[in-house]
Write a protein that holds these residues in place. Structure first.
Motif, PDB file in Angstrom:
ATOM      1  N   GLU A  29       0.568  -0.800  -0.592  1.00  0.00           N
ATOM      2  CA  GLU A  29       1.909  -0.439  -1.334  1.00  0.00           C
ATOM      3  C   GLU A  29       2.585  -1.666  -1.387  1.00  0.00           C
ATOM      4  N   ASN A  30       3.285  -1.789  -2.765  1.00  0.00           N
ATOM      5  CA  ASN A  30       3.872  -2.885  -3.091  1.00  0.00           C
ATOM      6  C   ASN A  30       3.203  -4.041  -3.427  1.00  0.00           C
ATOM      7  N   THR A  31       2.009  -4.055  -4.013  1.00  0.00           N
ATOM      8  CA  THR A  31       1.278  -5.033  -4.195  1.00  0.00           C
ATOM      9  C   THR A  31       0.995  -5.418  -5.699  1.00  0.00           C
ATOM     10  N   MET A  32       0.947  -6.810  -6.007  1.00  0.00           N
ATOM     11  CA  MET A  32       0.651  -7.006  -7.679  1.00  0.00           C
ATOM     12  C   MET A  32      -0.387  -7.878  -7.789  1.00  0.00           C
ATOM     13  N   VAL A  33      -1.314  -7.297  -8.918  1.00  0.00           N
ATOM     14  CA  VAL A  33      -2.243  -8.117  -9.141  1.00  0.00           C
ATOM     15  C   VAL A  33      -2.123  -8.469 -10.745  1.00  0.00           C
ATOM     16  N   ALA A  34      -1.745  -9.977 -10.866  1.00  0.00           N
ATOM     17  CA  ALA A  34      -1.342 -10.338 -12.179  1.00  0.00           C
ATOM     18  C   ALA A  34      -2.509 -10.575 -13.061  1.00  0.00           C
ATOM     19  N   GLN A  35      -2.001 -10.922 -14.528  1.00  0.00           N
ATOM     20  CA  GLN A  35      -3.032 -10.653 -15.619  1.00  0.00           C
ATOM     21  C   GLN A  35      -4.053 -11.568 -15.215  1.00  0.00           C
ATOM     22  N   ASN A  36      -5.410 -11.004 -15.945  1.00  0.00           N
ATOM     23  CA  ASN A  36      -6.604 -11.606 -15.832  1.00  0.00           C
ATOM     24  C   ASN A  36      -7.268 -11.924 -14.570  1.00  0.00           C
ATOM     25  N   SER A  37      -6.743 -11.447 -13.487  1.00  0.00           N
ATOM     26  CA  SER A  37      -7.557 -11.365 -12.164  1.00  0.00           C
ATOM     27  C   SER A  37      -8.299 -10.266 -12.061  1.00  0.00           C
ATOM     28  N   THR A  38      -9.615 -10.654 -11.502  1.00  0.00           N
ATOM     29  CA  THR A  38     -10.492  -9.325 -11.295  1.00  0.00           C
ATOM     30  C   THR A  38     -10.948  -9.393  -9.652  1.00  0.00           C
ATOM     31  N   LEU A  39     -10.691  -7.859  -9.325  1.00  0.00           N
ATOM     32  CA  LEU A  39     -11.006  -7.957  -7.678  1.00  0.00           C
ATOM     33  C   LEU A  39     -12.210  -6.925  -7.789  1.00  0.00           C
ATOM     34  N   GLN A  40     -13.213  -7.123  -7.071  1.00  0.00           N
ATOM     35  CA  GLN A  40     -14.451  -6.173  -7.205  1.00  0.00           C
ATOM     36  C   GLN A  40     -14.914  -5.930  -5.578  1.00  0.00           C
ATOM     37  N   LEU A  41     -14.654  -4.904  -5.173  1.00  0.00           N
ATOM     38  CA  LEU A  41     -14.970  -4.131  -3.551  1.00  0.00           C
ATOM     39  C   LEU A  41     -14.206  -5.241  -2.983  1.00  0.00           C
ATOM     40  N   CYS A  42     -12.804  -5.021  -3.150  1.00  0.00           N
ATOM     41  CA  CYS A  42     -11.757  -5.743  -2.122  1.00  0.00           C
ATOM     42  C   CYS A  42     -10.757  -4.778  -1.434  1.00  0.00           C
ATOM     43  N   ILE A  43     -10.122  -5.360  -0.536  1.00  0.00           N
ATOM     44  CA  ILE A  43      -8.891  -4.532   0.062  1.00  0.00           C
ATOM     45  C   ILE A  43      -7.846  -5.521   0.151  1.00  0.00           C
ATOM     46  N   VAL A  44      -6.685  -5.184  -0.231  1.00  0.00           N
ATOM     47  CA  VAL A  44      -5.567  -5.897  -0.357  1.00  0.00           C
ATOM     48  C   VAL A  44      -4.391  -5.292   0.392  1.00  0.00           C
ATOM     49  N   GLY A  45      -3.787  -6.018   1.393  1.00  0.00           N
ATOM     50  CA  GLY A  45      -2.679  -5.337   2.060  1.00  0.00           C
ATOM     51  C   GLY A  45      -1.265  -5.150   1.404  1.00  0.00           C
ATOM     52  N   ARG A  46      -0.503  -4.799   2.059  1.00  0.00           N
ATOM     53  CA  ARG A  46       0.792  -4.493   1.453  1.00  0.00           C
ATOM     54  C   ARG A  46       1.794  -5.570   1.289  1.00  0.00           C
ATOM     55  N   ASN A  47       2.729  -5.642   0.180  1.00  0.00           N
ATOM     56  CA  ASN A  47       3.591  -6.655  -0.238  1.00  0.00           C
ATOM     57  C   ASN A  47       2.899  -7.777  -0.395  1.00  0.00           C
TER      58      ASN A  47
END
Length: 538
Positions: A347-365
């Motif tokens: 929750e409450n996470t931002m991935v900015a323009q032109n970023s690419t995430l494949q098979l990843c996990i990102v925490g909150r905030n």
């Protein structure tokens, strides 16, 4: 019935908190467990040690369901276990089939392919008695910490075999140099089960056993009650047939109805497969394919592509972004052209323009800046390694991204190697002298035009050094000076151009997969201009 929760306080890296507090399919794991079991119990007890558990079992004569709070399971699994355990009338422990080559027995594909690596909560037992389809047998099994006790019976639990009903599913075809086979496949269970002890397990629960399992369930339903096989239909086929016909008719009507939203003009976008919450704004040019669940107050912009994903509440997905086989939790924000593939955002996470995430996990905030690339494949053909409990361990996954913890901020322009972790509460700022422009870059006289071409003459940099200076007609044909030079003279007409007023002598050990080497910073004249660097091999 009373449920007893066995607390597991082991923290999961890089999130620095127990598995029960992580988001799985946009729900805290403890909340997901509660919701799946709420039809069975009326009160709850939590225990921290085996001694407390034994005491609670001995002192109670009521019906019990007991489980460890780091376990992930879906409704299909827990409902099957509860029904079969009650039917047996005996204390039971959940069990899965293990491979026994000497007897020609293959183990449960989903458990052995995805659940066992980095795992201690699923244990192998050989030559034990277990119940399979109501009959007692003997052989090798995997056991885990879900138990059932009928009222008054406190004998030793017997292993109760549950099939996960795994099916091999692939998403795309890849070249042979990336895998032994050309297809990227996973063993996707209808009845999902994991012991979450690593970020890799959390990713698997969200993707391979989360959104992938939902697709497998739908695929399984559509594969039943085929008219050309009507003479061989089973009771299950006849039960599925009415709902299947209804689904097909509604999907066809949504496709031809001119009043429907344009993005619902495909079979995979029907309401049965794409469920949309309240007060959502979805651009007509968006493409949304199911099975997908979209929460309330969601904005989806022009040209967005979403396929087989979970989107939480108050999420903004701006134009051109793509989300495939992913989970985006509440209050996340994806500006234009962000890309998620088989990735989970808490929750409450931002991935900015032109970023690419494949098979990843990102925490909150957490903030992921623009133009970052999370790679997922080792070009040298070696196994991808992950750090688990302080040790570097080879993963069996041919492709795998990375994990970012809670409350992180990642600047722009990074390339993250496969299998890496960025731990919680970290801020990483790009600080590479060879690629970073720190100061104003001098240009050339605007009125100086090359008469032969009509083009303005320019200063050319092989950054950070001058390569061509129009004032001196200097054009170095050899390799430009290395970035280690402290400054470069341009001409009498220009002042001397200096690099940042810092002399950094960075001596890093050779990159090695999974090991950290902190750069040796010396002769620092302006500490404010220097960042700590870390090299991790790929």
């Amino acid at each position: 019935m009373r449920r007893i929760i066995i607390r597991d306080f082991t923290t999961v890296e890089p999130f620095a908190e127990p598995a029960r507090d992580l988001r799985i399919l946009n729900k805290y794991l403890w909340l997901m467990q509660r919701d799946l079991l709420k039809a069975y119990y009326s009160r709850t007890t939590e225990v921290d040690t085996p001694e407390e558990l034994a005491e609670q079992i001995a002192q109670s004569d009521e019906e019990l369901v007991i489980y460890r709070d780091n376990l992930f399971f879906n409704a299909a699994l827990i409902d099957t276990f509860m029904a079969r355990a009650r039917a047996s009338g005996r204390p039971c422990q959940i069990t899965f089939r293990a491979s026994d080559p000497s007897r020609g027995i293959k183990g449960d594909p989903s458990i052995e392919r995805h659940a066992l690596q980095l795992c201690t909560g699923i244990r192998r037992r050989d030559d034990v008695n277990y119940i399979d389809n109501g009959k007692e047998q003997r052989g090798s099994v995997y056991i885990a910490d879900i138990y059932y006790y009928p009222a008054g019976n406190r004998s030793e639990p017997i292993p109760l075999l549950i099939e996960t009903i795994s099916r091999e599913m692939g998403y795309y075809h890849i070249p042979s140099y990336m895998a032994n086979k050309g297809d990227m496949t996973y063993q996707v269970p209808i009845r999902a089960f994991l012991s979450i002890e690593s970020w890799l397990h959390a990713l698997t629960a969200n993707v391979m056993m989360g959104v992938f399992t939902r697709a497998a369930e739908q695929d399984s339903r559509m594969g039943k009650a085929r008219l050309q096989q009507i003479v061989h239909w089973t009771k299950e086929d006849w039960e599925v047939f009415p709902s299947k016909v209804t689904f097909l008719l509604r999907a066809f009507w949504e496709k031809i109805n001119p009043m429907e939203a344009q993005w619902r003009n495909h079979f995979l976008s029907s309401r049965r497969l794409v469920k949309v919450g309240e007060r959502c704004s979805i651009d007509p040019t968006a493409i949304i394919h199911g099975p997908t669940v979209i929460g309330d107050d969601v904005y989806i912009g022009p040209g967005v592509v979403i396929a087989n994903s979970v989107i939480g509440n108050n999420v903004n997905v701006m134009q051109g972004s793509q989300i495939m086989l992913s989970v985006v939790s509440d209050r996340c924000f994806l500006p234009f052209n962000a890309g998620l593939f088989m990735t989970t955002l808490m929750e409450n996470t931002m991935v900015a323009q032109n970023s690419t995430l494949q098979l990843c996990i990102v925490g909150r905030n957490t903030f992921i800046g623009a133009n970052n690339v999370f790679t997922d494949f080792n070009l040298q053909g070696e196994p991808i390694k992950v750090v688990h409990k302080g040790q570097l361990i080879e993963s069996i996954e041919p492709v795998l991204g990375s994990a970012v913890g809670h409350n992180c901020k990642l600047g722009s322009g990074f390339v993250i190697y496969p299998g890496r972790m960025i731990e919680s509460n970290a801020v990483i700022i790009f600080d590479n002298d060879a690629n970073l422009i720190r100061k104003t870059v001098p240009g050339h006289n605007l009125d100086d035009v090359d008469m032969a071409t009509g083009e303005p003459r320019r200063i050319v940099y092989h950054w950070p050094n001058v390569y061509i200076d129009p004032d001196t007609s200097e054009h170095r044909s050899e390799e430009p000076p290395t970035a280690s030079l402290p400054h470069t003279n341009i001409s009498a007409g220009h002042s001397q151009h200096h690099r940042a007023d810092v002399t950094d002598h960075l001596r890093s050990a050779p990159a090695d997969n999974g090991e950290r080497h902190v750069a040796d910073m010396s002769d620092v004249r302006d500490p404010s201009a220097v960042g700590i660097s870390a090299t991790r091999g790929g």
